[in-house]
Design a protein around this motif. Structure first.
Motif, PDB file in Angstrom:
ATOM      1  N   UNK A 268      -8.270  19.424  32.494  1.00 33.40           N
ATOM      2  CA  UNK A 268      -7.530  19.456  33.718  1.00 33.40           C
ATOM      3  C   UNK A 268      -8.807  19.938  34.520  1.00 33.40           C
ATOM      4  N   UNK A 269      -9.178  19.124  35.511  1.00 35.63           N
ATOM      5  CA  UNK A 269     -10.174  19.330  36.474  1.00 35.63           C
ATOM      6  C   UNK A 269      -9.765  20.374  37.478  1.00 35.63           C
ATOM      7  N   UNK A 270      -9.260  21.499  37.132  1.00 32.95           N
ATOM      8  CA  UNK A 270      -8.808  22.464  38.097  1.00 32.95           C
ATOM      9  C   UNK A 270      -7.849  21.728  39.215  1.00 32.95           C
ATOM     10  N   UNK A 271      -6.836  20.801  38.896  1.00 30.50           N
ATOM     11  CA  UNK A 271      -6.099  20.298  39.784  1.00 30.50           C
ATOM     12  C   UNK A 271      -5.030  21.298  40.310  1.00 30.50           C
ATOM     13  N   UNK A 272      -4.441  21.141  41.705  1.00 30.97           N
ATOM     14  CA  UNK A 272      -3.458  22.067  42.033  1.00 30.97           C
ATOM     15  C   UNK A 272      -2.084  21.834  41.255  1.00 30.97           C
ATOM     16  N   UNK A 273      -1.422  22.789  40.969  1.00 30.24           N
ATOM     17  CA  UNK A 273      -0.246  22.722  40.250  1.00 30.24           C
ATOM     18  C   UNK A 273       0.985  21.902  40.841  1.00 30.24           C
ATOM     19  N   UNK A 274       0.676  21.470  42.148  1.00 29.90           N
ATOM     20  CA  UNK A 274       1.747  20.437  42.544  1.00 29.90           C
ATOM     21  C   UNK A 274       1.413  19.228  41.975  1.00 29.90           C
TER      22      UNK A 274
ATOM     23  N   UNK B 271      -5.903  10.481  34.287  1.00 31.70           N
ATOM     24  CA  UNK B 271      -5.687  10.408  35.886  1.00 31.70           C
ATOM     25  C   UNK B 271      -6.769  10.577  36.557  1.00 31.70           C
ATOM     26  N   UNK B 272      -6.962   9.481  37.647  1.00 31.24           N
ATOM     27  CA  UNK B 272      -8.039   9.768  38.736  1.00 31.24           C
ATOM     28  C   UNK B 272      -7.426   9.810  40.051  1.00 31.24           C
ATOM     29  N   UNK B 273      -8.129  10.374  40.979  1.00 33.46           N
ATOM     30  CA  UNK B 273      -7.815  10.205  42.579  1.00 33.46           C
ATOM     31  C   UNK B 273      -9.107   9.693  43.206  1.00 33.46           C
ATOM     32  N   UNK B 274      -8.625   8.570  44.012  1.00 36.90           N
ATOM     33  CA  UNK B 274      -9.728   8.038  44.833  1.00 36.90           C
ATOM     34  C   UNK B 274      -9.525   7.891  46.130  1.00 36.90           C
ATOM     35  N   UNK B 275     -10.515   8.564  46.934  1.00 33.05           N
ATOM     36  CA  UNK B 275     -10.314   8.507  48.546  1.00 33.05           C
ATOM     37  C   UNK B 275     -11.026   7.510  49.042  1.00 33.05           C
ATOM     38  N   UNK B 276     -10.739   6.783  50.183  1.00 34.99           N
ATOM     39  CA  UNK B 276     -11.467   5.511  50.709  1.00 34.99           C
ATOM     40  C   UNK B 276     -12.842   5.760  50.873  1.00 34.99           C
ATOM     41  N   UNK B 277     -13.927   4.614  50.215  1.00 37.63           N
ATOM     42  CA  UNK B 277     -15.265   4.618  50.400  1.00 37.63           C
ATOM     43  C   UNK B 277     -15.881   5.637  49.537  1.00 37.63           C
ATOM     44  N   UNK B 278     -14.906   6.323  48.313  1.00 29.11           N
ATOM     45  CA  UNK B 278     -15.712   7.241  47.442  1.00 29.11           C
ATOM     46  C   UNK B 278     -15.339   6.791  46.136  1.00 29.11           C
ATOM     47  N   UNK B 279     -15.978   7.144  45.205  1.00 28.42           N
ATOM     48  CA  UNK B 279     -15.889   6.898  43.867  1.00 28.42           C
ATOM     49  C   UNK B 279     -14.506   7.737  43.461  1.00 28.42           C
ATOM     50  N   UNK B 280     -14.028   6.966  41.979  1.00 26.57           N
ATOM     51  CA  UNK B 280     -13.057   7.960  41.450  1.00 26.57           C
ATOM     52  C   UNK B 280     -13.316   9.383  41.077  1.00 26.57           C
ATOM     53  N   UNK B 281     -12.065   9.895  41.170  1.00 22.43           N
ATOM     54  CA  UNK B 281     -12.448  11.642  40.720  1.00 22.43           C
ATOM     55  C   UNK B 281     -11.560  11.736  39.506  1.00 22.43           C
ATOM     56  N   UNK B 282     -12.184  12.511  38.446  1.00 24.57           N
ATOM     57  CA  UNK B 282     -11.090  12.674  37.237  1.00 24.57           C
ATOM     58  C   UNK B 282     -10.436  13.886  37.789  1.00 24.57           C
ATOM     59  N   UNK B 283      -8.977  13.695  37.225  1.00 26.32           N
ATOM     60  CA  UNK B 283      -8.050  14.857  37.615  1.00 26.32           C
ATOM     61  C   UNK B 283      -7.584  15.284  36.009  1.00 26.32           C
ATOM     62  N   UNK B 284      -6.996  14.505  35.341  1.00 27.15           N
ATOM     63  CA  UNK B 284      -6.716  14.990  33.789  1.00 27.15           C
ATOM     64  C   UNK B 284      -7.070  13.811  32.764  1.00 27.15           C
ATOM     65  N   UNK B 285      -7.296  14.371  31.614  1.00 28.14           N
ATOM     66  CA  UNK B 285      -7.556  13.594  30.342  1.00 28.14           C
ATOM     67  C   UNK B 285      -6.455  14.189  29.391  1.00 28.14           C
ATOM     68  N   UNK B 286      -5.759  13.135  28.662  1.00 33.24           N
ATOM     69  CA  UNK B 286      -4.951  13.236  27.438  1.00 33.24           C
ATOM     70  C   UNK B 286      -5.679  12.551  26.444  1.00 33.24           C
ATOM     71  N   UNK B 287      -5.881  13.308  25.271  1.00 31.70           N
ATOM     72  CA  UNK B 287      -6.447  12.528  24.097  1.00 31.70           C
ATOM     73  C   UNK B 287      -5.481  12.997  23.033  1.00 31.70           C
ATOM     74  N   UNK B 288      -4.948  11.906  22.221  1.00 34.81           N
ATOM     75  CA  UNK B 288      -3.912  11.882  21.217  1.00 34.81           C
ATOM     76  C   UNK B 288      -2.665  12.818  21.821  1.00 34.81           C
ATOM     77  N   UNK B 289      -2.273  12.486  22.851  1.00 38.82           N
ATOM     78  CA  UNK B 289      -1.106  12.967  23.443  1.00 38.82           C
ATOM     79  C   UNK B 289      -1.017  14.497  24.209  1.00 38.82           C
ATOM     80  N   UNK B 290      -2.323  14.941  23.709  1.00 39.84           N
ATOM     81  CA  UNK B 290      -2.421  16.419  24.215  1.00 39.84           C
ATOM     82  C   UNK B 290      -3.470  16.515  25.463  1.00 39.84           C
ATOM     83  N   UNK B 291      -3.209  17.382  26.342  1.00 38.32           N
ATOM     84  CA  UNK B 291      -3.915  17.468  27.529  1.00 38.32           C
ATOM     85  C   UNK B 291      -5.299  18.325  26.904  1.00 38.32           C
ATOM     86  N   UNK B 292      -6.604  17.507  27.373  1.00 37.77           N
ATOM     87  CA  UNK B 292      -7.446  18.132  26.875  1.00 37.77           C
ATOM     88  C   UNK B 292      -8.480  18.307  28.104  1.00 37.77           C
TER      89      UNK B 292
END
Lengths: 115, 109
Positions: free
Chosen positions: A57-63, A34-55
């Protein structure tokens, strides 16, 4: 076929709502992102799952709560978001996880507006 | 610190006017360099992956090249439909994809 499918394409939600973004790929990829992208900015990494396991978490808020039910599906559950969370949310996948040099393929994104 | 810098930030071309976009990088242990095209409101569309200095790849009017410090995306005889933001990203030994800020290309007929 290098296709990552995201639904919905557009989502408007209130700050007290609970909603989910969904992502699907049938390329046999074992890493999903999962990436998040704001206008005129590059994508920012949020989460990565590898083989169905969360590998990663870029300190993303729990919401924001990710879920990977199986190797083809990735969800992002949203709850009590803030207006500044409005952005384009991109799902992506690659054959294997990070550090492999595998190409990361992106979906079309889900436009989220928090009111 | 791993870093990717793209230049120029914006480029305006006339149809048929060839040019190049630059992506300079400093990373420890390059795993791959990627070029994407992004249209407004859409996700990045994969164009090329380059792995080692000297490598070149072509697709229609686009050609990507890689040296030890930078990559170029050459656009030959561009058309208005080539207008988009072009993103460069590198994957280093640490694993994460590091994006440049992008070059916004506008091709006028």
């Amino acid at each position: 076929d290098t296709e990552v499918t995201q639904t919905p394409k557009h989502l408007v939600m209130g700050m007290t709502n609970k909603k989910s973004l969904k992502c699907e790929q049938h390329m046999g990829h074992r890493a999903m992102y999962w990436y998040k992208q704001k206008a005129k900015k590059p994508p920012e990494l949020m989460f990565v799952y590898s083989y169905e396991k969360l590998s990663i978490n870029e300190s993303v808020p729990s919401r924001f709560s990710p879920e990977c039910p199986n190797s083809s599906l990735l969800n992002l559950h949203l709850h009590a978001l803030q207006p500044e969370d409005s952005a384009l949310y991109l799902c992506a996948s690659s054959l294997q996880g990070l550090s492999t040099g595998n190409t990361i393929y992106f979906g079309e994104g889900s436009w989220l507006t928090v009111v | 610190e791993d870093q990717v810098t793209q230049s120029p930030e914006a480029l305006r071309l006339q149809e048929g006017e060839s040019s190049s976009l630059n992506c300079s990088y400093t990373v420890s242990g390059l795993r791959g360099l990627f070029w994407y095209r992004q249209d407004p409101g859409k996700g990045p569309e994969f164009l090329f992956t380059l792995y080692s200095a000297g490598e070149e790849k072509e697709k229609e009017r686009l050609k990507a090249t890689l040296t030890k410090k930078e990559s170029f995306l050459h656009i030959t005889a561009p058309k208005p439909e080539d207008s988009a933001t072009y993103l460069c990203a590198v994957q280093a030994k640490g694993g994460k994809l590091i994006f440049g800020q992008g070059t916004e290309l506008s091709v006028k007929p």
